[in-house]
Design an enzyme around this catalytic site. Structure first.
Site, PDB file in Angstrom:
ATOM      1  N   ASP A  67       5.967  -8.097   7.013  1.00 63.32           N
ATOM      2  CA  ASP A  67       5.147  -7.318   7.939  1.00 63.32           C
ATOM      3  C   ASP A  67       4.782  -8.096   9.194  1.00 63.32           C
ATOM      4  O   ASP A  67       5.020  -9.305   9.283  1.00 63.32           O
ATOM      5  CB  ASP A  67       3.876  -6.824   7.214  1.00 63.32           C
ATOM      6  CG  ASP A  67       3.166  -7.935   6.426  1.00 63.32           C
ATOM      7  OD1 ASP A  67       3.528  -9.115   6.598  1.00 63.32           O
ATOM      8  OD2 ASP A  67       2.257  -7.628   5.650  1.00 63.32           O
ATOM      9  N   ASP A 136      -7.516  -4.887  -1.876  1.00 59.50           N
ATOM     10  CA  ASP A 136      -7.436  -3.454  -2.171  1.00 59.50           C
ATOM     11  C   ASP A 136      -6.102  -3.084  -2.838  1.00 59.50           C
ATOM     12  O   ASP A 136      -5.776  -1.916  -2.977  1.00 59.50           O
ATOM     13  CB  ASP A 136      -7.635  -2.620  -0.890  1.00 59.50           C
ATOM     14  CG  ASP A 136      -6.577  -2.912   0.172  1.00 59.50           C
ATOM     15  OD1 ASP A 136      -5.677  -3.741  -0.085  1.00 59.50           O
ATOM     16  OD2 ASP A 136      -6.639  -2.299   1.254  1.00 59.50           O
ATOM     17  N   HIS A 138      -3.075  -3.992  -1.671  1.00 58.68           N
ATOM     18  CA  HIS A 138      -1.922  -3.823  -0.775  1.00 58.68           C
ATOM     19  C   HIS A 138      -0.881  -4.915  -0.980  1.00 58.68           C
ATOM     20  O   HIS A 138      -1.205  -6.050  -1.341  1.00 58.68           O
ATOM     21  CB  HIS A 138      -2.342  -3.699   0.697  1.00 58.68           C
ATOM     22  CG  HIS A 138      -2.867  -4.918   1.372  1.00 58.68           C
ATOM     23  ND1 HIS A 138      -4.161  -5.031   1.825  1.00 58.68           N
ATOM     24  CD2 HIS A 138      -2.266  -6.080   1.721  1.00 58.68           C
ATOM     25  CE1 HIS A 138      -4.328  -6.193   2.410  1.00 58.68           C
ATOM     26  NE2 HIS A 138      -3.198  -6.870   2.364  1.00 58.68           N
ATOM     27  N   GLU A 143      -1.003  -0.044   2.448  1.00 64.93           N
ATOM     28  CA  GLU A 143      -2.401   0.166   2.077  1.00 64.93           C
ATOM     29  C   GLU A 143      -2.544   1.322   1.081  1.00 64.93           C
ATOM     30  O   GLU A 143      -1.650   2.175   0.983  1.00 64.93           O
ATOM     31  CB  GLU A 143      -3.212   0.493   3.339  1.00 64.93           C
ATOM     32  CG  GLU A 143      -3.296  -0.649   4.339  1.00 64.93           C
ATOM     33  CD  GLU A 143      -4.333  -1.706   3.950  1.00 64.93           C
ATOM     34  OE1 GLU A 143      -4.589  -1.909   2.742  1.00 64.93           O
ATOM     35  OE2 GLU A 143      -4.859  -2.349   4.865  1.00 64.93           O
TER      36      GLU A 143
HETATM   37  C1  GLP Z   1      -2.333  -9.883   4.211  1.00 64.36           C
HETATM   38  C2  GLP Z   1      -0.788  -9.722   4.218  1.00 64.36           C
HETATM   39  C3  GLP Z   1      -0.271  -9.615   2.826  1.00 64.36           C
HETATM   40  C4  GLP Z   1      -0.967 -10.647   1.973  1.00 64.36           C
HETATM   41  C5  GLP Z   1      -2.395 -10.251   1.764  1.00 64.36           C
HETATM   42  C6  GLP Z   1      -3.218 -11.259   0.994  1.00 64.36           C
HETATM   43  O1  GLP Z   1      -2.994  -8.901   4.879  1.00 64.36           O
HETATM   44  N1  GLP Z   1      -0.294  -8.661   4.997  1.00 64.36           N
HETATM   45  O2  GLP Z   1       1.141  -9.777   2.836  1.00 64.36           O
HETATM   46  O3  GLP Z   1      -0.351 -10.725   0.718  1.00 64.36           O
HETATM   47  O4  GLP Z   1      -2.996  -9.862   2.978  1.00 64.36           O
HETATM   48  O5  GLP Z   1      -3.594 -12.315   1.784  1.00 64.36           O
HETATM   49  P1  GLP Z   1      -4.154 -13.665   1.217  1.00 64.36           P
HETATM   50  O6  GLP Z   1      -2.998 -14.365   0.580  1.00 64.36           O
HETATM   51  O7  GLP Z   1      -4.661 -14.394   2.423  1.00 64.36           O
HETATM   52  O8  GLP Z   1      -5.217 -13.307   0.245  1.00 64.36           O
END
Ligand code: GLP
Length: 236
Positions: A67, A136, A138, A143
């Site tokens: 992404d 959440d 995702h 989402e």
């Molecule tokens: C972000 C990314 C995800 C990631 C998630 C968790 O928004 N788009 O690909 O897995 O949130 O992030 P973190 O590893 O900092 O908890």
């Protein structure tokens, strides 16, 4: 599904890096699906160490990232392209032209999504997809919603995601409200999936995702239908 619990982030990172390095050793021309966020930072540092030690050669690997924020380009230090360049690609011998991140600055993000899906299909799909998980549920930036979206698409970020990701920005107001993300088709078509998560605050969502009903309101729950998922979790 294999659910592996370890007792430190360091062990999680080493184990995840071992699994990714094994994929590259077994298939040097593989396609790695890569993720951003704080969870994979240790994994990427371990992969860089393995490269330095001469244990793994990334020269034939192609990467496709999940992404990108809408409106941020590679010069913006909060863009995911910048994140990947600085936290992984600059430290290993992957060819820059074989690294792909959706273009969040494309004039037409719907067309960019089509281009990205075709690129992944033309590469023959993803061999190993690394994922984190949002609070959440995702994955990528898919989402919670009333349906799963198959294609790479534009999303409006959930307020809770903006809140969670604000820690990387100077203020919450600077977090983009939209992003472009790989959809469930490319993720679910990956031959193997490796999901990493650390911290007490991820415990509940992991339980919902892997032990609860399969629902687009918990996007990661779709992974219950994938035949080869490994989850590595560390409480610390
Ligand atoms: C972000 C990314 C995800 C990631 C998630 C968790 O928004 N788009 O690909 O897995 O949130 O992030 P973190 O590893 O900092 O908890």
């Amino acid at each position: 599904m294999k659910f592996i619990t370890v007792d430190s982030y360091e062990k999680l990172s080493k184990l995840a890096a071992n699994l990714i390095a094994s994929q590259v050793v077994l298939k040097p021309h593989c396609v790695l699906g890569l993720a951003t966020g704080s969870s994979p930072l240790g994994t990427y540092a371990e992969l860089a160490k393995k490269y330095d030690a001469g244990d793994v050669d990334f020269s034939s690997v192609t990467s496709v990232n999940l992404d990108e924020y809408a409106g941020l380009d590679k010069t913006n230090d909060q863009s995911y392209r910048y994140f990947m360049d600085h936290n992984l690609f600059a430290h290993i011998n992957i060819c820059p032209e074989k690294t792909h991140v959706p273009n969040g600055c494309a004039d037409d993000l719907a067309k960019e999504g089509e281009r990205y899906d075709k690129l992944i299909a033309d590469l023959g799909g993803i061999d190993l997809q690394l994922l984190g998980i949002g609070l959440d549920g995702h994955i990528g930036f898919n989402e919670p919603d009333e349906f799963f979206t198959k294609e790479t698409h534009l999303v409006t970020l959930d307020p809770s995601t903006i809140e969670a990701n604000a820690r990387f920005f100077a203020s919450k107001d600077e977090v983009p409200t939209q992003a472009i993300t790989m959809g469930m088709m490319s993720i679910m078509n990956a031959k193997k999936i490796l999901l990493i998560a650390n911290g007490q605050n991820k415990k509940d969502i992991l339980d919902k995702a892997f032990n609860g009903p399969i629902t687009p309101m918990v996007p990661a729950s779709i992974l219950q239908l994938h035949p080869d998922v490994t989850v590595i979790y560390s409480e610390n």
